[in-house]
Design a protein around this motif. Structure first.
Motif, short mmCIF file in Angstrom:
data_model
loop_
_atom_site.label_atom_id
_atom_site.label_comp_id
_atom_site.label_asym_id
_atom_site.label_seq_id
_atom_site.Cartn_x
_atom_site.Cartn_y
_atom_site.Cartn_z
N GLN A 144 60.37 105.49 36.22
CA GLN A 144 60.54 105.26 34.66
C GLN A 144 60.57 103.65 34.68
OE1 GLN A 144 60.43 106.84 32.31
NE2 GLN A 144 61.20 105.40 30.66
N ALA A 145 61.13 102.86 35.79
CA ALA A 145 61.53 101.38 35.27
C ALA A 145 59.97 100.71 35.58
CB ALA A 145 62.27 101.24 36.58
N ALA A 146 59.38 101.37 36.63
CA ALA A 146 58.05 100.94 36.98
C ALA A 146 56.89 101.23 35.60
CB ALA A 146 57.61 101.38 38.04
N LEU A 147 57.11 102.35 35.05
CA LEU A 147 56.33 102.38 33.90
C LEU A 147 56.74 101.62 32.70
CD1 LEU A 147 54.31 104.69 32.60
CD2 LEU A 147 56.24 105.85 31.97
N ALA A 148 58.06 101.46 32.34
CA ALA A 148 58.42 100.50 31.45
C ALA A 148 58.02 99.02 31.57
CB ALA A 148 59.92 100.38 31.49
N VAL A 149 58.03 98.66 32.99
CA VAL A 149 57.40 97.17 33.23
C VAL A 149 56.07 97.17 32.97
CG1 VAL A 149 57.04 95.63 35.02
CG2 VAL A 149 59.43 96.59 34.75
N ALA A 150 55.48 98.25 33.27
CA ALA A 150 53.63 98.37 33.31
C ALA A 150 53.65 98.40 31.81
CB ALA A 150 53.32 99.54 33.99
N ILE A 151 53.95 99.11 31.03
CA ILE A 151 53.70 99.20 29.46
C ILE A 151 54.10 98.05 28.73
CG2 ILE A 151 54.42 100.46 27.56
CD1 ILE A 151 54.73 103.00 29.09
N GLY A 152 55.30 97.39 29.22
CA GLY A 152 55.54 95.87 28.77
C GLY A 152 54.51 94.79 29.00
N ILE A 153 53.97 94.86 30.02
CA ILE A 153 52.95 93.91 30.47
C ILE A 153 51.66 94.22 29.46
CG2 ILE A 153 51.45 93.17 32.14
CD1 ILE A 153 53.92 93.34 34.37
N ALA A 154 51.35 95.52 29.80
CA ALA A 154 50.07 95.91 28.85
C ALA A 154 49.99 95.65 27.50
CB ALA A 154 49.69 97.36 29.14
N ARG A 196 52.00 93.20 25.84
CA ARG A 196 52.07 91.73 25.98
C ARG A 196 50.79 91.17 26.02
NH1 ARG A 196 54.51 87.75 23.50
NH2 ARG A 196 54.29 85.84 24.58
N ILE A 197 49.88 91.92 26.89
CA ILE A 197 48.39 91.42 27.23
C ILE A 197 47.57 91.92 26.02
CG2 ILE A 197 46.44 91.74 28.47
CD1 ILE A 197 48.20 91.93 31.03
N ALA A 198 47.51 92.97 25.46
CA ALA A 198 47.06 93.54 24.36
C ALA A 198 47.09 92.64 23.09
CB ALA A 198 47.20 94.97 23.94
N ILE A 199 48.61 92.11 22.88
CA ILE A 199 48.76 91.18 22.02
C ILE A 199 48.26 89.69 21.91
CG2 ILE A 199 50.57 89.99 20.72
CD1 ILE A 199 52.29 92.76 20.93
N SER A 200 48.15 89.36 23.44
CA SER A 200 47.60 87.86 23.78
C SER A 200 46.16 87.76 23.77
CB SER A 200 48.09 87.62 25.01
OG SER A 200 49.73 87.45 25.20
N ILE A 201 45.32 88.88 23.86
CA ILE A 201 43.91 88.74 23.94
C ILE A 201 43.22 88.20 22.81
CG2 ILE A 201 41.75 90.13 24.12
CD1 ILE A 201 43.26 91.80 26.43
N PRO A 202 43.73 88.75 21.56
CA PRO A 202 43.09 88.17 20.26
C PRO A 202 43.47 86.78 20.03
CG PRO A 202 44.02 90.32 19.83
CD PRO A 202 44.52 89.94 21.29
N VAL A 203 44.63 86.42 20.41
CA VAL A 203 44.97 84.93 20.37
C VAL A 203 44.50 84.19 21.18
CG1 VAL A 203 47.01 83.61 20.08
CG2 VAL A 203 47.36 85.87 19.37
N VAL A 204 44.33 84.43 22.46
CA VAL A 204 43.58 83.42 23.32
C VAL A 204 42.07 83.54 22.76
CG1 VAL A 204 42.85 83.37 25.60
CG2 VAL A 204 45.41 83.90 25.13
N ALA A 205 41.33 84.54 22.27
CA ALA A 205 40.12 84.51 21.96
C ALA A 205 40.11 83.69 20.77
CB ALA A 205 39.52 85.98 21.53
N ILE A 206 40.77 83.66 19.72
CA ILE A 206 40.76 82.46 18.74
C ILE A 206 40.63 81.22 19.03
CG2 ILE A 206 41.55 81.92 16.70
CD1 ILE A 206 42.32 85.08 16.11
#
Length: 134
Positions: free
Chosen positions: A54-64, A66-76
């Motif tokens: 559960q802890a590993a899943l929470a960390v992985a989902i948090g990173i995913a 964050r990356i999903a939110i950062s991709i459009p910002v970095v693209a712009i």
């Protein structure tokens, strides 16, 4: 005719006074937090594979998230960088406004990772079980 303000400065100061504030209460709360965490971690049944998963899943989902939110910002931002070869940004200020707005939206408005992490307890109640086990 001028309207009378609803909240005056004196009323606001009166409401914001902290007369019951005691530093000893904060120190005692911190002490109880450390003692409670120490005693909970002494439980050998606490460290099961479900809790680690559960802890590993929470960390992985948090990173995913964050990356999903950062991709459009970095693209712009990359698009603005490429357009800087065609447009003179030394005299323009709209590019800084866009970048500052994107940073503000990314860091303060889109609190999606925090929101989705709070919903994780309804998806998998392992963290609640870990709390009860401790």
């Amino acid at each position: 005719m001028a309207q009378k303000p609803i909240i005056t400065q004196e009323k606001l100061k009166e409401k914001l006074q902290v007369t019951n504030f005691e530093p000893n209460a904060i120190i005692r709360g911190a002490q109880l937090t450390v003692v409670g965490a120490y005693r909970a971690l002494q439980n050998p049944a606490l460290f099961t594979s479900d809790h680690y998963r559960q802890a590993a899943l929470a960390v992985a989902i948090g990173i995913a998230i964050r990356i999903a939110i950062s991709i459009p910002v970095v693209a712009i931002k990359i698009l603005l960088w490429f357009s800087s070869f065609l447009i003179d940004f030394e005299r323009a200020t709209w590019d800084n406004t866009i970048i500052n707005g994107l940073d503000f939206v990314q860091n303060y408005v889109l609190q999606v990772p925090l929101f989705l992490m709070t919903l994780m307890r309804y998806v998998t109640p392992t963290l609640d079980n870990m709390f009860m086990d401790s």
